[in-house]
Design an enzyme around this catalytic site. Sequence first.
Site, mmCIF file in Angstrom:
data_model
loop_
_atom_site.group_PDB
_atom_site.id
_atom_site.type_symbol
_atom_site.label_atom_id
_atom_site.label_comp_id
_atom_site.label_asym_id
_atom_site.label_seq_id
_atom_site.Cartn_x
_atom_site.Cartn_y
_atom_site.Cartn_z
ATOM 1 N N LYS A 189 -14.314 11.016 -4.593
ATOM 2 C CA LYS A 189 -13.961 10.574 -3.362
ATOM 3 C C LYS A 189 -13.963 11.500 -1.908
ATOM 4 O O LYS A 189 -14.727 11.081 -0.800
ATOM 5 C CB LYS A 189 -12.699 10.007 -3.273
ATOM 6 N N ASN A 190 -13.389 12.533 -2.179
ATOM 7 C CA ASN A 190 -13.049 13.352 -1.049
ATOM 8 C C ASN A 190 -14.559 14.247 -0.680
ATOM 9 O O ASN A 190 -14.533 14.618 0.466
ATOM 10 C CB ASN A 190 -12.335 14.381 -1.186
ATOM 11 N N CYS B 270 -2.640 7.895 3.682
ATOM 12 C CA CYS B 270 -1.255 8.169 2.837
ATOM 13 C C CYS B 270 -0.338 8.877 3.603
ATOM 14 O O CYS B 270 -0.535 9.708 4.326
ATOM 15 C CB CYS B 270 -1.756 8.781 1.635
ATOM 16 N N ARG C 232 1.087 14.452 9.386
ATOM 17 C CA ARG C 232 -0.393 15.042 9.215
ATOM 18 C C ARG C 232 -0.986 14.936 10.503
ATOM 19 O O ARG C 232 -2.035 14.000 10.732
ATOM 20 C CB ARG C 232 -1.015 14.012 8.238
ATOM 21 N N ASP D 179 -3.256 17.358 -4.585
ATOM 22 C CA ASP D 179 -3.649 15.922 -5.169
ATOM 23 C C ASP D 179 -3.514 15.602 -6.977
ATOM 24 O O ASP D 179 -3.689 14.534 -7.224
ATOM 25 C CB ASP D 179 -5.236 15.587 -4.917
ATOM 26 N N ARG E 57 -7.731 2.656 -3.543
ATOM 27 C CA ARG E 57 -8.219 3.578 -2.732
ATOM 28 C C ARG E 57 -9.046 4.923 -3.154
ATOM 29 O O ARG E 57 -10.022 5.236 -2.467
ATOM 30 C CB ARG E 57 -7.317 4.339 -1.626
HETATM 31 C C1 UD1 Z 1 -7.708 16.462 2.376
HETATM 32 C C2 UD1 Z 1 -7.803 15.353 1.161
HETATM 33 C C3 UD1 Z 1 -6.556 15.085 0.619
HETATM 34 C C4 UD1 Z 1 -5.883 16.511 0.184
HETATM 35 C C5 UD1 Z 1 -5.822 17.665 1.192
HETATM 36 C C6 UD1 Z 1 -5.406 18.843 0.858
HETATM 37 C C7 UD1 Z 1 -9.823 14.037 1.878
HETATM 38 C C8 UD1 Z 1 -10.441 12.675 2.136
HETATM 39 N N1 UD1 Z 1 -8.494 14.005 1.614
HETATM 40 O O1 UD1 Z 1 -6.826 15.878 3.379
HETATM 41 O O2 UD1 Z 1 -6.681 14.410 -0.509
HETATM 42 O O3 UD1 Z 1 -4.449 16.147 -0.269
HETATM 43 O O4 UD1 Z 1 -7.315 17.486 1.748
HETATM 44 O O5 UD1 Z 1 -6.201 19.086 -0.408
HETATM 45 O O6 UD1 Z 1 -10.638 14.814 1.488
HETATM 46 N N2 UD1 Z 1 -2.782 19.898 9.132
HETATM 47 C C9 UD1 Z 1 -2.289 20.207 10.350
HETATM 48 N N3 UD1 Z 1 -3.053 19.895 11.455
HETATM 49 C C10 UD1 Z 1 -4.438 19.457 11.195
HETATM 50 C C11 UD1 Z 1 -4.980 19.130 9.996
HETATM 51 C C12 UD1 Z 1 -4.017 19.401 8.964
HETATM 52 O O7 UD1 Z 1 -1.039 20.632 10.681
HETATM 53 O O8 UD1 Z 1 -5.361 19.265 12.225
HETATM 54 C C13 UD1 Z 1 -1.932 19.930 7.913
HETATM 55 C C14 UD1 Z 1 -1.436 18.544 7.212
HETATM 56 O O9 UD1 Z 1 -0.638 17.995 7.885
HETATM 57 C C15 UD1 Z 1 -1.479 19.032 5.837
HETATM 58 C C16 UD1 Z 1 -2.058 20.571 5.757
HETATM 59 O O10 UD1 Z 1 -2.407 20.988 7.133
HETATM 60 O O11 UD1 Z 1 0.262 19.485 5.697
HETATM 61 C C17 UD1 Z 1 -3.512 20.214 4.877
HETATM 62 O O12 UD1 Z 1 -4.058 19.240 5.252
HETATM 63 P P1 UD1 Z 1 -5.752 19.041 5.188
HETATM 64 O O13 UD1 Z 1 -6.158 20.218 4.264
HETATM 65 O O14 UD1 Z 1 -6.110 18.924 6.674
HETATM 66 O O15 UD1 Z 1 -5.899 17.588 4.466
HETATM 67 P P2 UD1 Z 1 -6.746 16.450 4.672
HETATM 68 O O16 UD1 Z 1 -8.014 17.170 5.109
HETATM 69 O O17 UD1 Z 1 -6.198 15.278 5.635
#
Ligand code: UD1
Length: 421
Positions: free
Chosen positions: A22-23, A115, A120, A308, A400
């Site tokens: 998925k990711n 989610c 986030r 995850d 999802r």
């Molecule tokens: C992706 C995955 C999700 C997984 C996560 C961490 C997808 C579609 N989803 O989510 O399943 O749980 O990686 O492995 O690939 N953060 C900030 N600012 C930002 C971006 C992130 O503060 O601009 C923080 C988030 O709030 C979170 C942490 O960084 O606490 C990690 O988030 P991130 O690695 O960005 O996760 P996603 O890419 O949203």
Amino acid sequence: MEAIWIQGGNQLAGNIAIYGAKNSALKLMAAALLTDQPCRLDNVPDIRDVRLMVQILEGMGVQVRREGESLLIEAKELGTEVPPEPVREMRAGIQVMGPVVARKGRIRIFQPGGCSLGPRPIDFHLRGLEAMGARVREEHGFIVVEAERLRGTDIYLDFPSVGATENLMMAAVLAEGTTVIHNAAREPEIGDAEKFLNQCGARVSGAGTGVIRVEGVTSLQGTSYQVMPDRIEAATFLIAAAAAGADLTLRPAPVVHLEAVLAKLSQIGVDWESPDPMTLRVRSQGALAEGYRPVHVRALPYPGFPTDVQPQITALLTLARGTSIVTDEVHAARFGYAGELRRMGAQIWVEGRTAVIKGCSHLTGARVTAPDLRGGAALIVAALAAEGESLIEGVVHLDRGYARLEERLRQVGARICRLEV
Ligand code: UD1
């Protein structure tokens, strides 16, 4: 409303085929917007998040067609207004931001949902685009990003965010000059994106390390690409097998991407083997009969233990002999499922980012609600191992990320079906 019914206590036996990740699929769909030529993605799971991404792409005028396991994407037309509804439901919708700004010089997109695992924000994404010369402004819940042509630069991420790394990497592909992303996320899905982009003519290197380098090019061509197998799906079935009892073989399961999970399962006492790099076999009499050991788990960015898989392993640890501690260093509030496990008899206490789990003698089936995707997977693991019947509501979350979940588990002996309630 739909719910999943499970009669626990049945051993699983046989083979489960692991679907495409998925990711990775979601990001490759966004990456296909970088070219006006047709792209073909094979091994794309038929899950709700992929369907939401199809809605996003179609809403921007892109042609998308499903042919069996494949998606054909042609972004000859590409608008810059992103339909708000699917983005509200799925955070990964923001992954179109980098590609669309890079190709069209503008995007208007709703603040993303998805989610609820704590706050986030998308500040890393926006700050990175700004560093590349884009102007960002907020307009009544929408974000508008504009740039004539993005410029390559050095970007430092405060945290190795998966989404920000991918978004900025994709944006940099069509930028002028070289972009270097420091403290980049190292998740395997980023390597998949790098391979896809380079096959289209991009010049990306360093995926899998903390420093990604992108030399901008002026255009990309279309390509055909096979999405990598889903390591999180494989881990979910592996843990379900360890909890319920099984002789289960998973294939194609990317063993090399599951090292942290497999090491932890070994520490717990789960008997698994990998006869080849794409196969995993787990044999178990079930959590209670095996007398699994309690462990400490810290969910971290890759190559650490994946956040995850944190809910699923916590569900398994509710049946270990002793007290385990699970901490999530990635998401601030990812224990929404703990109260539901407690309804099944689990002894679990949450304080901030940490859960303390005291192994119990058995779980009892109950009526519970999936709070989010992987929290739902934890409830499936628990219900398969529990005594008696469970009814899991909130199936929309499971849909999802898992395609044909009940059918695949039923084929290996689980008593599981979907009901209208
Ligand atoms: C992706 C995955 C999700 C997984 C996560 C961490 C997808 C579609 N989803 O989510 O399943 O749980 O990686 O492995 O690939 N953060 C900030 N600012 C930002 C971006 C992130 O503060 O601009 C923080 C988030 O709030 C979170 C942490 O960084 O606490 C990690 O988030 P991130 O690695 O960005 O996760 P996603 O890419 O949203």
